[in-house]
Scaffold this active site. Structure first.
Site, PDB file in Angstrom:
ATOM      1  N   SER A   1       7.850  -2.523  17.723  1.00  0.00           N
ATOM      2  CA  SER A   1       7.229  -3.407  16.742  1.00  0.00           C
ATOM      3  C   SER A   1       7.364  -4.874  17.146  1.00  0.00           C
ATOM      4  CB  SER A   1       7.820  -3.135  15.359  1.00  0.00           C
ATOM      5  OG  SER A   1       7.007  -3.681  14.352  1.00  0.00           O
TER       6      SER A   1
ATOM      7  N   ASP B   1       0.467   4.756  11.129  1.00  0.00           N
ATOM      8  CA  ASP B   1       1.333   3.588  10.926  1.00  0.00           C
ATOM      9  C   ASP B   1       0.749   2.691   9.836  1.00  0.00           C
ATOM     10  OD1 ASP B   1       2.790   1.212  11.136  1.00  0.00           O
ATOM     11  OD2 ASP B   1       3.006   1.386  13.298  1.00  0.00           O
TER      12      ASP B   1
ATOM     13  N   HIS C   1       5.313   4.270  11.142  1.00  0.00           N
ATOM     14  CA  HIS C   1       5.913   3.148  11.875  1.00  0.00           C
ATOM     15  C   HIS C   1       7.323   3.541  12.285  1.00  0.00           C
ATOM     16  CE1 HIS C   1       5.703  -0.978  13.200  1.00  0.00           C
ATOM     17  NE2 HIS C   1       6.859  -1.259  12.627  1.00  0.00           N
TER      18      HIS C   1
END
Length: 291
Positions: A180, A235, A272
């Site tokens: 991320s 996600d 995610h």
């Protein structure tokens, strides 16, 4: 469990790893404990002539999680290598230690370095202080970005690579990796790094400061830099479409010199977070670029 002030963006950034099953469990953290900056480790630095840097004393004082190689190189074995692995927003290097340890078992010649971002207020999370590689003002596409923060973290990672080179692991044997927000720094730093790297790995991420490219590309080696991007198709925090657009942009600005495009792998049903399937793909790729 988490208690304290409410959060939004960080809820999907934090992920845990169930070491007994070598399996990631994403946990949604609606609240973060009240804490001072002193509760969070500070990451190691980077430097260049155009980026902010920490001095050597500050760098030496910055704690790191380091997983050392468990065998020495010999005739016929791979040369020493390293992976610098950056966590996501609100996490720490410790949060990825179990996952990285499972990879390290399969790559005994590789040194693993897990820095923790400096703690800073995050605008999108109502100014709450947490480990962050840069500030997040908005999640809206095309919204303002924290250029100063991105460049400062890029400088820290450059410095960290330089330190590894000083102890015998050259940049061409180092992979920058991240999840991320950490992946965003890995991509930006890797594409702009002044020396050839072994590769760049980005999980559930995107390229920040897109307007800097192609001008910021380090030539000519960045055009052949091995790149793997992995992304959950479900996600909700960084949509897979955002990751794909970043991969397409990187391919566009590197053409026609790029020998191979960005490898982008999507994982149906994955949010995610990471997964065993993704980690297997990561291991396969790392074995290829560092083998």
């Amino acid at each position: 469990t988490c208690t304290g002030g409410g959060l939004k963006f960080v809820q999907c950034e934090l992920s845990g790893f169930l070491s007994s099953a070598l399996f990631f469990l994403s946990f949604i953290c609606h609240h973060l404990p009240h804490a001072s900056k002193d509760m969070f480790a500070r990451c190691c630095g980077g430097s260049s002539s155009t980026l902010p840097c920490e001095d050597d004393e500050a760098l030496a004082a910055s704690p790191l999680i380091v997983i050392s190689p468990n065998h020495r190189s010999s005739d016929g074995s791979p040369e020493p290598a390293a992976v610098v692995w950056m966590h996501g927003l609100g996490d720490t290097g410790q949060g990825w230690r179990s996952a990285v340890s499972s990879l390290a078992e399969k790559l005994p010649h590789v040194k693993w370095v897990l820095p923790t971002a400096h703690a800073r207020p995050v605008t999108f999370n109502n100014g709450i202080t947490m480990p962050a590689w840069y500030d997040i003002v908005t999640l809206s596409p095309g919204g303002p970005e924290d250029r100063e923060g991105v460049l400062a973290s890029t400088a820290r990672i450059r410095r960290l690579v330089q330190r590894e080179a000083a102890v015998g692991i050259p940049a061409k044997r180092i992979v920058l990796a991240g999840f991320s927000q950490g992946g965003a720094i890995a991509l930006y730093c890797g594409l702009t790094f002044p020396e050839p790297l072994a590769g760049v790995l980005g999980l559930s991420t995107y390229l920040p400061l897109r307007e800097d490219f192609p001008g910021a590309l380090a030539q000519p080696h960045s055009t052949t830099l091995p790149l793997l991007m992995c992304h959950g198709e479900s996600d909700p925090t960084v949509p897979a479409s955002v990751g794909r657009r970043s991969a397409e942009l990187i391919d566009t600005v590197r053409r026609p010199a790029a020998e191979a495009g960005v490898q982008f792998r999507g994982y149906p049903g994955l949010g995610h977070q990471s997964s065993p399937e993704e980690l297997r793909d990561v291991l396969e790729w790392l074995t290829r670029v560092l083998g």
